[in-house]
Design an enzyme around this catalytic site. Structure first.
Site, PDB file in Angstrom:
ATOM      1  N   LYS A  95       7.844  37.251  66.208  1.00  0.00           N
ATOM      2  CA  LYS A  95       7.249  37.374  64.793  1.00  0.00           C
ATOM      3  C   LYS A  95       8.243  37.171  63.743  1.00  0.00           C
ATOM      4  O   LYS A  95       8.051  37.476  62.685  1.00  0.00           O
ATOM      5  CB  LYS A  95       6.881  38.767  64.770  1.00  0.00           C
ATOM      6  CG  LYS A  95       5.838  39.332  65.705  1.00  0.00           C
ATOM      7  CD  LYS A  95       4.640  38.850  65.546  1.00  0.00           C
ATOM      8  CE  LYS A  95       4.191  37.852  66.649  1.00  0.00           C
ATOM      9  NZ  LYS A  95       3.091  36.727  66.348  1.00  0.00           N
ATOM     10  N   GLY A 141       8.555  33.647  62.759  1.00  0.00           N
ATOM     11  CA  GLY A 141       7.948  32.289  62.234  1.00  0.00           C
ATOM     12  C   GLY A 141       7.926  31.173  63.323  1.00  0.00           C
ATOM     13  O   GLY A 141       8.133  30.084  62.987  1.00  0.00           O
ATOM     14  N   THR A 161       5.506  29.984  64.870  1.00  0.00           N
ATOM     15  CA  THR A 161       4.201  29.244  65.211  1.00  0.00           C
ATOM     16  C   THR A 161       4.407  28.227  63.886  1.00  0.00           C
ATOM     17  O   THR A 161       4.358  27.051  64.096  1.00  0.00           O
ATOM     18  CB  THR A 161       3.228  29.836  64.536  1.00  0.00           C
ATOM     19  OG1 THR A 161       3.076  31.275  65.596  1.00  0.00           O
ATOM     20  CG2 THR A 161       1.733  29.338  64.622  1.00  0.00           C
ATOM     21  N   TRP A 162       5.028  28.646  62.723  1.00  0.00           N
ATOM     22  CA  TRP A 162       5.497  27.667  61.611  1.00  0.00           C
ATOM     23  C   TRP A 162       6.391  26.663  62.107  1.00  0.00           C
ATOM     24  O   TRP A 162       6.216  25.415  61.822  1.00  0.00           O
ATOM     25  CB  TRP A 162       5.825  28.647  60.470  1.00  0.00           C
ATOM     26  CG  TRP A 162       6.102  27.940  59.280  1.00  0.00           C
ATOM     27  CD1 TRP A 162       5.594  26.510  58.771  1.00  0.00           C
ATOM     28  CD2 TRP A 162       6.619  28.374  57.896  1.00  0.00           C
ATOM     29  NE1 TRP A 162       5.844  26.465  57.562  1.00  0.00           N
ATOM     30  CE2 TRP A 162       6.676  27.512  56.996  1.00  0.00           C
ATOM     31  CE3 TRP A 162       7.639  29.627  57.856  1.00  0.00           C
ATOM     32  CZ2 TRP A 162       7.160  27.557  55.675  1.00  0.00           C
ATOM     33  CZ3 TRP A 162       8.072  29.818  56.775  1.00  0.00           C
ATOM     34  CH2 TRP A 162       7.743  28.870  55.647  1.00  0.00           C
ATOM     35  N   HIS A 210      12.032  32.478  73.350  1.00  0.00           N
ATOM     36  CA  HIS A 210      12.548  33.864  72.797  1.00  0.00           C
ATOM     37  C   HIS A 210      13.661  34.383  73.533  1.00  0.00           C
ATOM     38  O   HIS A 210      14.294  35.398  73.109  1.00  0.00           O
ATOM     39  CB  HIS A 210      11.600  34.807  72.929  1.00  0.00           C
ATOM     40  CG  HIS A 210      10.113  34.682  72.248  1.00  0.00           C
ATOM     41  ND1 HIS A 210      10.060  34.464  70.791  1.00  0.00           N
ATOM     42  CD2 HIS A 210       8.866  35.033  72.261  1.00  0.00           C
ATOM     43  CE1 HIS A 210       9.135  34.197  70.140  1.00  0.00           C
ATOM     44  NE2 HIS A 210       8.141  34.587  71.221  1.00  0.00           N
ATOM     45  N   SER A 234       4.695  42.744  61.004  1.00  0.00           N
ATOM     46  CA  SER A 234       4.022  41.700  61.690  1.00  0.00           C
ATOM     47  C   SER A 234       3.862  42.017  63.272  1.00  0.00           C
ATOM     48  O   SER A 234       2.630  41.954  63.682  1.00  0.00           O
ATOM     49  CB  SER A 234       4.742  40.432  61.479  1.00  0.00           C
ATOM     50  OG  SER A 234       3.968  39.245  62.315  1.00  0.00           O
ATOM     51  N   TYR A 237      13.516  32.963  57.616  1.00  0.00           N
ATOM     52  CA  TYR A 237      12.036  32.623  57.320  1.00  0.00           C
ATOM     53  C   TYR A 237      11.825  32.834  55.723  1.00  0.00           C
ATOM     54  O   TYR A 237      11.342  31.821  55.091  1.00  0.00           O
ATOM     55  CB  TYR A 237      11.288  33.897  57.772  1.00  0.00           C
ATOM     56  CG  TYR A 237       9.739  33.937  57.697  1.00  0.00           C
ATOM     57  CD1 TYR A 237       9.016  33.174  58.438  1.00  0.00           C
ATOM     58  CD2 TYR A 237       9.303  34.525  56.341  1.00  0.00           C
ATOM     59  CE1 TYR A 237       7.259  33.055  58.221  1.00  0.00           C
ATOM     60  CE2 TYR A 237       7.733  34.156  56.201  1.00  0.00           C
ATOM     61  CZ  TYR A 237       6.851  33.861  56.996  1.00  0.00           C
ATOM     62  OH  TYR A 237       5.568  33.707  56.781  1.00  0.00           O
ATOM     63  N   ARG A 278      -1.391  35.837  60.006  1.00  0.00           N
ATOM     64  CA  ARG A 278      -1.929  36.941  59.414  1.00  0.00           C
ATOM     65  C   ARG A 278      -1.734  36.855  57.922  1.00  0.00           C
ATOM     66  O   ARG A 278      -2.819  36.572  57.151  1.00  0.00           O
ATOM     67  CB  ARG A 278      -1.196  38.214  59.965  1.00  0.00           C
ATOM     68  CG  ARG A 278      -1.825  39.600  59.358  1.00  0.00           C
ATOM     69  CD  ARG A 278      -0.815  40.708  60.072  1.00  0.00           C
ATOM     70  NE  ARG A 278       0.520  40.617  59.432  1.00  0.00           N
ATOM     71  CZ  ARG A 278       0.780  41.226  58.318  1.00  0.00           C
ATOM     72  NH1 ARG A 278       0.151  42.187  57.838  1.00  0.00           N
ATOM     73  NH2 ARG A 278       2.214  41.312  57.775  1.00  0.00           N
ATOM     74  N   LYS A 279      -0.796  37.103  57.498  1.00  0.00           N
ATOM     75  CA  LYS A 279      -0.684  36.880  55.862  1.00  0.00           C
ATOM     76  C   LYS A 279       0.416  35.793  55.783  1.00  0.00           C
ATOM     77  O   LYS A 279       0.370  35.066  54.693  1.00  0.00           O
ATOM     78  CB  LYS A 279       0.029  38.350  55.404  1.00  0.00           C
ATOM     79  CG  LYS A 279      -1.096  39.394  54.894  1.00  0.00           C
ATOM     80  CD  LYS A 279      -0.417  40.330  54.158  1.00  0.00           C
ATOM     81  CE  LYS A 279      -1.379  41.200  53.509  1.00  0.00           C
ATOM     82  NZ  LYS A 279      -0.955  42.213  52.718  1.00  0.00           N
TER      83      LYS A 279
HETATM   84  P1  A3P Z   1       2.798  38.062  59.229  1.00  0.00           P
HETATM   85  O1  A3P Z   1       2.344  38.879  60.426  1.00  0.00           O
HETATM   86  O2  A3P Z   1       3.962  38.668  58.520  1.00  0.00           O
HETATM   87  O3  A3P Z   1       1.709  37.370  58.507  1.00  0.00           O
HETATM   88  P2  A3P Z   1       5.450  34.056  65.175  1.00  0.00           P
HETATM   89  O4  A3P Z   1       4.844  32.569  64.775  1.00  0.00           O
HETATM   90  O5  A3P Z   1       6.968  34.060  65.458  1.00  0.00           O
HETATM   91  O6  A3P Z   1       4.577  34.739  66.311  1.00  0.00           O
HETATM   92  O7  A3P Z   1       5.387  34.846  63.819  1.00  0.00           O
HETATM   93  C1  A3P Z   1       4.059  35.277  63.209  1.00  0.00           C
HETATM   94  C2  A3P Z   1       4.381  35.265  61.593  1.00  0.00           C
HETATM   95  O8  A3P Z   1       4.666  34.039  61.119  1.00  0.00           O
HETATM   96  C3  A3P Z   1       2.954  36.158  61.047  1.00  0.00           C
HETATM   97  O9  A3P Z   1       3.568  36.925  60.081  1.00  0.00           O
HETATM   98  C4  A3P Z   1       2.320  35.060  60.554  1.00  0.00           C
HETATM   99  O10 A3P Z   1       1.252  34.970  59.921  1.00  0.00           O
HETATM  100  C5  A3P Z   1       3.481  33.911  60.249  1.00  0.00           C
HETATM  101  N1  A3P Z   1       3.192  32.655  59.980  1.00  0.00           N
HETATM  102  C6  A3P Z   1       2.210  31.795  60.971  1.00  0.00           C
HETATM  103  N2  A3P Z   1       2.065  30.645  60.655  1.00  0.00           N
HETATM  104  C7  A3P Z   1       2.671  30.516  59.436  1.00  0.00           C
HETATM  105  C8  A3P Z   1       3.080  29.382  58.430  1.00  0.00           C
HETATM  106  N3  A3P Z   1       2.448  28.230  58.516  1.00  0.00           N
HETATM  107  N4  A3P Z   1       3.760  29.635  57.371  1.00  0.00           N
HETATM  108  C9  A3P Z   1       4.235  30.766  57.267  1.00  0.00           C
HETATM  109  N5  A3P Z   1       4.117  32.007  58.255  1.00  0.00           N
HETATM  110  C10 A3P Z   1       3.328  31.541  59.241  1.00  0.00           C
END
Ligand code: A3P
Length: 322
Positions: free
Chosen positions: A68, A70, A72-73, A132, A161, A219, A288-289
């Protein structure tokens, strides 16, 4: 099955019952191994990596995160940076594939026979994997050879998150966990690959000792100045942007492609269907957000203060802060 893998399984079966247990978020319980709380499956992954991932190359890249923070990003950004000469932006794989399916999850892809499930070994070298696992649970051969990018995030936002994520993916047959109980678990470090503070510190120290092989980012910083970090990542990964690419606006194209707004609105990432690899998680669960500071909408001032205090105490003297 190879005999050497049987040995690892045997070791796993012997260690598991001896470990301290506590409540799991997505599974029945977590076990504490060398200071970190893991799903049993992750422990097995760590043991398999330690015993059998024996030939890392300097060109291999591992994206490390606490859940959680970041991943994915960063998977998307790094994939787009590394492969920018292979794909054009109109038909880019990120437009039709979730980042988790483009960057394999290291400890999750070790199969019971010790081989990688299909996609990893079919990847061209150099490998680009996501993990992780805490720095201290990875083999020395790997941490002294591969390049690591680590992203961390304000623990308050991570908790929020994670809380939402858990509500989407916690198996229905397990008893629910209340917000307060989840907060207590998280604060005590009882969350996947937790304590999050120790996790971050491990990579922080490594990045200070060896900045050329471990890049440590937050992040919040990447969010504030994404294009600056895209350039820094490219430099770190040994593929800096040329003057030509700068002129063509490639950096901005990557930033836009990987933005929360773009990725989260793609058909592929709106799907609530799970895949075979992630039987309980939908692509949509990873979005999510995507904002900094959403904790204010969920934590009481006392909760926020409690996490801030832990963060301060744990990071004291390290040079790392939030
Ligand atoms: P939130 O729940 O605060 O929105 P991970 O990818 O490590 O599982 O983390 C997930 C978090 O990264 C979530 O945070 C998700 O919305 C956010 N996230 C996913 N894609 C993103 C992007 N392209 N840019 C910024 N935040 C992103």
């Amino acid at each position: 099955v190879d005999e050497s893998y049987q040995k690892t399984y045997k070791k796993f079966d012997e260690i598991l019952p001896t470990l301290p247990k506590d409540k799991g978020w997505f599974s029945e319980h977590l076990v504490q191994y060398q200071g970190f709380w893991l799903k049993p499956r992750a422990l097995l992954g760590a043991l398999l990596i330690n015993d059998h991932f024996t030939n890392p190359q300097p060109s291999d890249i591992i994206l490390s995160t606490s859940p959680k923070c970041g991943s994915t990003w960063l998977r998307a950004l790094m994939f787009a940076i590394i492969n920018r000469n292979t794909y054009d932006f109109e038909t880019h794989p990120l437009l039709t594939t979730n980042p988790h399916d483009l960057v394999p999850f290291f400890e999750g892809y070790m199969r019971r026979d010790g081989s990688y499930s299909g996609r990893v070994d079919s990847l061209p070298s150099p490998w680009f994997l996501s993990s992780h696992l805490p720095h201290s649970l990875l083999p020395k051969s790997l941490t002294s050879t591969c390049r690591f990018v680590y992203i961390c995030r304000d623990p308050k936002d991570v908790f929020v998150s994670k809380w939402h994520f858990m509500n989407n993916v916690r198996p229905k047959e397990l008893p629910p966990i209340s917000f307060e109980e989840a907060f207590d678990l998280f604060s005590r470090g009882v969350s996947h690959y937790g304590p999050i503070w120790d996790h971050a510190l491990g990579y922080w120290k490594a990045s200070r000792e060896s900045p050329e092989t471990v890049m440590f980012v937050k992040y919040e910083d990447v969010k504030k100045e994404t294009s600056v970090y895209v350039r820094k990542l490219a430099d770190f990964l040994g593929v800096p942007f040329s003057a030509n690419e700068e002129e063509e606006g490639i950096v901005e194209k990557i930033v836009r492609l990987c933005s929360f707004e773009n990725l989260s609105n793609l058909e592929v990432n709106k799907t609530v269907k799970t895949t075979k690899v992630r039987p309980s998680v939908s692509n949509s669960d990873f979005f999510r957000k995507g904002q900094v500071g959403d904790w204010v909408n969920h934590l009481t001032p006392e909760m926020a203060q409690r996490l801030d205090q832990i963060t301060k105490d744990k990071f004291q003297g390290s040079g790392l802060s939030f």
